[in-house]
Design a protein around this motif. Sequence first.
Motif, mmCIF file in Angstrom:
data_model
loop_
_atom_site.group_PDB
_atom_site.id
_atom_site.type_symbol
_atom_site.label_atom_id
_atom_site.label_comp_id
_atom_site.label_asym_id
_atom_site.label_seq_id
_atom_site.Cartn_x
_atom_site.Cartn_y
_atom_site.Cartn_z
ATOM 1 N N GLU A 168 -13.425 -9.215 47.115
ATOM 2 C CA GLU A 168 -14.759 -9.590 47.610
ATOM 3 C C GLU A 168 -15.753 -8.460 47.389
ATOM 4 O OE1 GLU A 168 -15.661 -12.604 48.218
ATOM 5 O OE2 GLU A 168 -13.565 -12.994 47.719
ATOM 6 N N LYS A 171 -16.772 -8.186 43.746
ATOM 7 C CA LYS A 171 -17.776 -9.203 43.389
ATOM 8 C C LYS A 171 -19.181 -8.773 43.841
ATOM 9 C CE LYS A 171 -14.874 -13.314 43.547
ATOM 10 N NZ LYS A 171 -14.568 -14.473 44.388
ATOM 11 N N LYS A 172 -19.242 -8.143 45.010
ATOM 12 C CA LYS A 172 -20.533 -7.658 45.516
ATOM 13 C C LYS A 172 -21.123 -6.604 44.573
ATOM 14 C CE LYS A 172 -21.317 -5.786 49.712
ATOM 15 N NZ LYS A 172 -21.093 -5.369 51.103
ATOM 16 N N ASP A 175 -22.501 -8.330 41.539
ATOM 17 C CA ASP A 175 -23.809 -8.938 41.831
ATOM 18 C C ASP A 175 -24.939 -7.924 41.667
ATOM 19 O OD1 ASP A 175 -23.003 -11.496 42.456
ATOM 20 O OD2 ASP A 175 -22.652 -11.040 44.570
ATOM 21 N N GLU A 231 -10.137 -14.591 38.495
ATOM 22 C CA GLU A 231 -11.300 -15.007 39.300
ATOM 23 C C GLU A 231 -12.465 -14.014 39.105
ATOM 24 O OE1 GLU A 231 -10.095 -15.613 43.423
ATOM 25 O OE2 GLU A 231 -12.156 -15.178 44.061
ATOM 26 N N VAL A 232 -12.143 -12.726 39.114
ATOM 27 C CA VAL A 232 -13.191 -11.702 38.923
ATOM 28 C C VAL A 232 -13.781 -11.784 37.514
ATOM 29 C CG1 VAL A 232 -13.633 -9.208 38.809
ATOM 30 C CG2 VAL A 232 -12.263 -10.139 40.667
ATOM 31 N N TYR A 235 -16.156 -14.632 37.384
ATOM 32 C CA TYR A 235 -17.327 -14.288 38.193
ATOM 33 C C TYR A 235 -18.268 -13.380 37.390
ATOM 34 C CZ TYR A 235 -19.901 -13.242 42.495
ATOM 35 O OH TYR A 235 -20.872 -13.127 43.450
#
Length: 507
Positions: A168, A171-172, A175, A231-232, A235
């Motif tokens: 998580e 991912k931040k 972003d 998943e990463v 993303y």
Amino acid sequence: MNLLFACILCCLFLAINSNYAQDLNIIPKPVYEVTTNEKYILQNGSDIYITSGIKEVKRLAEMLKNALHRRTGINVQVRKGKQNKGILLDLNSNDTMRTDGYELTVNSKMIKISGKSGCGIFYGIQTLQIILRKDGNFYFPGCRIVDYPRYSYRGFMLDASRHFQSIEFVKKILDVMALLKLNTFHWHLTDDEGWRIESKKYPRLNEIGSYRDSLNAVERNGYYTVEEIKEVIQYAKNLYIKIIPEIEMPGHSRSVMESYPELLCPTNEGGNTYCAGNSKVYEFIKNLVSEIINIFNPEVIHVGGDERPRGVWEKCPKCREMLSLKGLANEDMLQNYFMKDICSFISRKGVKTIAWAENIKDGVPKNQIVEGWHPGESWEAARNGYYTINANCLYTYFDYPNNNEEKKSKPDWMPVLNLEKVYSFNPTPDSLNESEEKFVIGSECALWTELVLENDVQHQIFPRILAFAEVVWSPTGNKNYENFLSRVNAIKPFINSRGFEFAKGEW
Ligand SMILES: [Zn+2]
């Protein structure tokens, strides 16, 4: 008053007037920007129009719609077609547009973002998010922006080996990288302290190599599963960020050696370096690299190559045998042989390699990109005709202290790296001539995490990553530190709202 003088006065007036009209406070600073006194008020009915049926543009429109709703609560719709109102996303085949560039126009009637590619439109959307304002209504200041990057490689490296970060959190980070138009995430996934990729072929890498901390500290034990990594990757792809996984070799590999001690030189018990005279080592690395390529499907893989402890291979009978078999003069030449063998294997799979600069004078594998981290290494690589990323540690290592106060708790050898110093970095110095310059493809800032837990990552990277983003995106002619500082202060609340605090104390 002659005509020229009148024109100059007029331009000056417009420039002053537009400066006072509204500050856009964009980081990284666009190549060209001019503001007007108009504004576009965001309200119900400010729909997003797409001119192309391409799935990618529709995805970007949905992304913008959701971002606007999150920040303002206003619902807009995505529609196909072209109207002289709303927000138009225009995939434009205009040949004068640069790669990954965009144009953004805001007036009182509409907003238009044009890009030659989805990535260009995406960067226009990032800029639009930065200029959103509120004065009763949500609005965008009137402006015209033409923008494109200085370098194609704009990276951030995160060390997941010394301390491990949650998916998580990663991912931040992605972003905020996208917001700052950084496009390469170099993921340092293996080192002495821990192996962080699930391996089905060599499970002891996880059972032993990922759990080396006997105190069971959460952030020093663990690994990413194949599903998490995929998943990463997806993303990041949606944010136009490439992931470069790094697998260290031949040194910095204690976590591998503890898992499979038979890969060590027989004379190097407890060491951290693969034996270069053992054919099983080459087979092991090639199997492992194949597995990693299957997981990541990367364009580029980073193969480490730095800081091999000197003197280890000279003591090993197998390595000495390899030296004489291949007619190599010394163990540095043996490293070149080792890296060339692995890199040509990777290259046959259609994947490029990057390695930290070592032994450039003796030649590096063909087509390998050289990442220079000591001052001057990238220039040497460029002069020798290798593509290079200039990650000069004196400007880009964000584990270094932000200020003198922070320096007290860091090792003595770490110099202070304040915001202004990062901002002053020029990855392509004037001393390179035109034909050498083209080999510098960009730069990367790095966060090594020996002393940095997940919650402290934010204090190490902000605000310095803002300066770095401007170094790799904006033309040098647009740089002005005082102006940059005022934009840093203006953008700070927005970065805070994305869940990141700035460094404590002075920047
Ligand atoms: Zn050996």
